[in-house]
Design a protein around this motif. Sequence first.
Motif, PDB file in Angstrom:
ATOM      1  N   ALA A 153       0.078   8.702  31.569  1.00 26.74           N
ATOM      2  CA  ALA A 153      -0.283   7.483  32.282  1.00 26.74           C
ATOM      3  C   ALA A 153       0.242   7.614  33.711  1.00 26.74           C
ATOM      4  O   ALA A 153       0.336   8.717  34.240  1.00 26.74           O
ATOM      5  CB  ALA A 153       0.315   6.274  31.570  1.00 26.74           C
TER       6      ALA A 153
ATOM      7  N   TYR B 134      -5.161   9.406  31.682  1.00 27.98           N
ATOM      8  CA  TYR B 134      -5.936   8.170  31.775  1.00 27.98           C
ATOM      9  C   TYR B 134      -6.239   7.883  33.249  1.00 27.98           C
ATOM     10  O   TYR B 134      -5.312   7.795  34.064  1.00 27.98           O
ATOM     11  CB  TYR B 134      -5.139   6.993  31.197  1.00 27.98           C
ATOM     12  CG  TYR B 134      -4.695   7.181  29.770  1.00 27.98           C
ATOM     13  CD1 TYR B 134      -5.562   6.972  28.711  1.00 27.98           C
ATOM     14  CD2 TYR B 134      -3.384   7.559  29.492  1.00 27.98           C
ATOM     15  CE1 TYR B 134      -5.144   7.136  27.389  1.00 27.98           C
ATOM     16  CE2 TYR B 134      -2.953   7.723  28.180  1.00 27.98           C
ATOM     17  CZ  TYR B 134      -3.832   7.522  27.140  1.00 27.98           C
ATOM     18  OH  TYR B 134      -3.410   7.686  25.843  1.00 27.98           O
TER      19      TYR B 134
ATOM     20  N   ARG C 108       5.035   8.749  31.020  1.00 21.34           N
ATOM     21  CA  ARG C 108       5.186   8.166  32.356  1.00 21.34           C
ATOM     22  C   ARG C 108       5.185   9.273  33.425  1.00 21.34           C
ATOM     23  O   ARG C 108       5.782  10.328  33.232  1.00 21.34           O
ATOM     24  CB  ARG C 108       6.496   7.383  32.403  1.00 21.34           C
ATOM     25  CG  ARG C 108       6.758   6.628  33.680  1.00 21.34           C
ATOM     26  CD  ARG C 108       8.118   5.952  33.587  1.00 21.34           C
ATOM     27  NE  ARG C 108       8.103   4.846  32.649  1.00 21.34           N
ATOM     28  CZ  ARG C 108       7.948   3.569  32.981  1.00 21.34           C
ATOM     29  NH1 ARG C 108       7.789   3.246  34.262  1.00 21.34           N
ATOM     30  NH2 ARG C 108       7.955   2.625  32.070  1.00 21.34           N
TER      31      ARG C 108
ATOM     32  N   ASP D 103       6.734   8.659  23.194  1.00 21.36           N
ATOM     33  CA  ASP D 103       5.312   8.346  23.025  1.00 21.36           C
ATOM     34  C   ASP D 103       4.487   9.433  23.690  1.00 21.36           C
ATOM     35  O   ASP D 103       4.151   9.338  24.877  1.00 21.36           O
ATOM     36  CB  ASP D 103       4.968   6.981  23.622  1.00 21.36           C
ATOM     37  CG  ASP D 103       3.551   6.533  23.252  1.00 21.36           C
ATOM     38  OD1 ASP D 103       2.778   7.373  22.738  1.00 21.36           O
ATOM     39  OD2 ASP D 103       3.218   5.357  23.471  1.00 21.36           O
TER      40      ASP D 103
ATOM     41  N   LEU E 283      -4.905   2.016  30.453  1.00 30.43           N
ATOM     42  CA  LEU E 283      -5.127   2.307  29.044  1.00 30.43           C
ATOM     43  C   LEU E 283      -4.857   1.073  28.203  1.00 30.43           C
ATOM     44  O   LEU E 283      -4.250   0.105  28.650  1.00 30.43           O
ATOM     45  CB  LEU E 283      -4.223   3.445  28.575  1.00 30.43           C
ATOM     46  CG  LEU E 283      -2.721   3.141  28.493  1.00 30.43           C
ATOM     47  CD1 LEU E 283      -2.081   3.925  27.368  1.00 30.43           C
ATOM     48  CD2 LEU E 283      -2.029   3.483  29.810  1.00 30.43           C
TER      49      LEU E 283
ATOM     50  N   SER F 200       3.609   3.509  33.381  1.00 31.08           N
ATOM     51  CA  SER F 200       3.818   2.832  32.105  1.00 31.08           C
ATOM     52  C   SER F 200       4.208   3.864  31.057  1.00 31.08           C
ATOM     53  O   SER F 200       3.979   5.063  31.225  1.00 31.08           O
ATOM     54  CB  SER F 200       2.552   2.085  31.675  1.00 31.08           C
ATOM     55  OG  SER F 200       1.525   3.003  31.323  1.00 31.08           O
ATOM     56  N   GLY F 201       4.779   3.380  29.971  1.00 39.12           N
ATOM     57  CA  GLY F 201       5.263   4.273  28.925  1.00 39.12           C
ATOM     58  C   GLY F 201       6.773   4.291  28.905  1.00 39.12           C
ATOM     59  O   GLY F 201       7.435   3.862  29.847  1.00 39.12           O
TER      60      GLY F 201
ATOM     61  N   LYS G  92      -5.648   5.005  23.659  1.00 40.93           N
ATOM     62  CA  LYS G  92      -4.693   5.959  23.094  1.00 40.93           C
ATOM     63  C   LYS G  92      -5.218   6.525  21.771  1.00 40.93           C
ATOM     64  O   LYS G  92      -5.118   7.732  21.511  1.00 40.93           O
ATOM     65  CB  LYS G  92      -3.338   5.295  22.884  1.00 40.93           C
ATOM     66  CG  LYS G  92      -2.613   4.967  24.176  1.00 40.93           C
ATOM     67  CD  LYS G  92      -1.387   4.125  23.943  1.00 40.93           C
ATOM     68  CE  LYS G  92      -0.277   4.868  23.234  1.00 40.93           C
ATOM     69  NZ  LYS G  92       0.976   4.094  23.183  1.00 40.93           N
TER      70      LYS G  92
ATOM     71  N   GLN H 282       1.510   8.375  25.860  1.00 40.43           N
ATOM     72  CA  GLN H 282       1.671   7.519  27.033  1.00 40.43           C
ATOM     73  C   GLN H 282       2.909   7.978  27.798  1.00 40.43           C
ATOM     74  O   GLN H 282       3.941   7.311  27.806  1.00 40.43           O
ATOM     75  CB  GLN H 282       1.779   6.041  26.650  1.00 40.43           C
ATOM     76  CG  GLN H 282       1.663   5.104  27.852  1.00 40.43           C
ATOM     77  CD  GLN H 282       1.602   3.635  27.440  1.00 40.43           C
ATOM     78  OE1 GLN H 282       1.447   3.314  26.268  1.00 40.43           O
ATOM     79  NE2 GLN H 282       1.713   2.739  28.406  1.00 40.43           N
TER      80      GLN H 282
END
Length: 586
Positions: free
Chosen positions: A545, A522, A561, A556, A527, A548-549, A532, A559
């Motif tokens: 990302a 992203y 990190r 996830d 995002l 984040s995540g 997603k 997403q």
Amino acid sequence: MNILMALSQLEVTGAEVYATTVGNELTRRGHNVFYVSDTLTKPTQGPVFKLRFNKRSILRRFWHVFYLIYLIKRHHIQLVHAHSRASGWSSYVACKLTGTPMITTVHGRQPVHASRKAFHALGYRAVAVCEDIAHQIINNLGVDPAKVQVLRNGIETDKFQPVAAPENPKPVIAIIGRLSGPKGELCYRLLDEVLDLEACQVLVVSGTQVPERFARFKEKAEFVGYVDDVPTLLAGCDLVIGAGRVAMEALLCGRPAFAIGEAKAIGLVDESNLDEALASNFGDIGPQDLAIDFAALKPQVVSALASKGVSEQLRQRIQQEYGLQEVVTGLESIYQDAVVETLRREMPVIMYHRFIEHESEKGVHGTWLPVAMFEKHLKLMKWLGYETLTFRDLADKGFIHRLQYGKKYLMITVDDGYRDNLTRMLPLLEKYGYKAVVYIVTGEDHNRWDVAHPTHPDKPVSLMNADEIRMLGASEHIEIGGHTLTHPRLSKLAPEQQAHEIRANKQRLEQLLGHSLVSFAYPYGDLNDDAKAQASSAGYRYAVATNSGPRAMHQDPLQIRRIAIFPRTDVFGLWRKIRGNYVFRK
């Protein structure tokens, strides 16, 4: 991973069948699985160690803990998976002393007493094989609901295929289960009060030595002992009586199952009571165990014998709920949760952008790093013993591969697709034997998003053209990923605009490279849920990302990190960021 299955038992139980079935599948997936138990009957593909957990004196418990610590150290155990109270208590202490992650699968009702409430000894996660067990340990033992997860028994469903109803001279009923404890009492009362032993051929299938009190039934019922070939046995039955795996396997074979367990009698399992059967492990446990009315069971059994088969819809539901592959994949996820959160370490995914040689190439936004410093980074990684993974590696081997014992993995990612990735970065990756994932913007020829910044405009820097992208992608040291057409903030776009940015970029890169992409980045790490969903819909299995995540990357896949590398990230700064605990300390 190196996994130790810990069981306490003196005869074949559902826990043993569960542990060995999932353990053998874990072995097939490349894990090293070890077993420690009082006895073990089912064949395993991993070493078995004998430890008499059933001997529970204070001195014996000290020995249990000492021996478990020895096994953990000797075989580099990364996670202990306990399957009973006796083995769980000793495993819990041994894991605390060694810092080893632990989980427990709870197969049956847990005794409620003060010490059990105060000292759960379940480890990082309690895996309940049905909903009613989860409710019992939460409501009666006070276990934190966040530590409890329902994951059903794993069954090799392909071994239990539907068969036509047998043509027996008189109905054949099989009672399958232990002849000791509450299960033994059930069997005794079924033989004594419920079944017509003259009108039916009754088979009692158990690995337990037949207790003396069952002698009175030996002339009218056949005690066949332990049976290896369960599918063949089930195929010859008109009705199967039991709980837990017994009922599941019978239904998979298309044979009617009469579910009765320690908690309650559900009766003939059909679509109307299947949810209740699943929740109680086919009668083994309930929110409040009920006294079974055996007198009421007699006509129910007679009625059940009239049922000649099982609907395909019912069979399919059992396959979905208990399929071994899905259950073991769920266990692998729990193992990763336990290891990452207990040790507070995760494989670092670090993020670079472009590499400069001269002071004049510096930019405003801090997305550059001197190429000389990048080489120092690679030297440090090599000195520390790191190896690199890409998302295609994870797609081939699974997320859990990053936790392989004796390996130190990290992932190098590089955003935007600057020309220096080919001319400056790639030669150094080749020199040090490392791999990187490069995320490429395809709708621009330079960093227009930085140049056109409203308050801090940057200087233009060239992106790779089509030929250069092909050259970079041809290297075995590079995996290419998508990064949109124009590098927008996706959360500011409507879903259809997001879809265009993501899909058109992916199609262009796949056209250039001649193969599909597996991961996406992203832009700006920006995002929302729509972005997603669009990445997933475009066919990406993974998306990264920035900050984040979840801290555990497998939780996830869309997403993940990352840890940013800035111009001032020197060798010491990199060491701090790749130790594995950086995302837990931020």
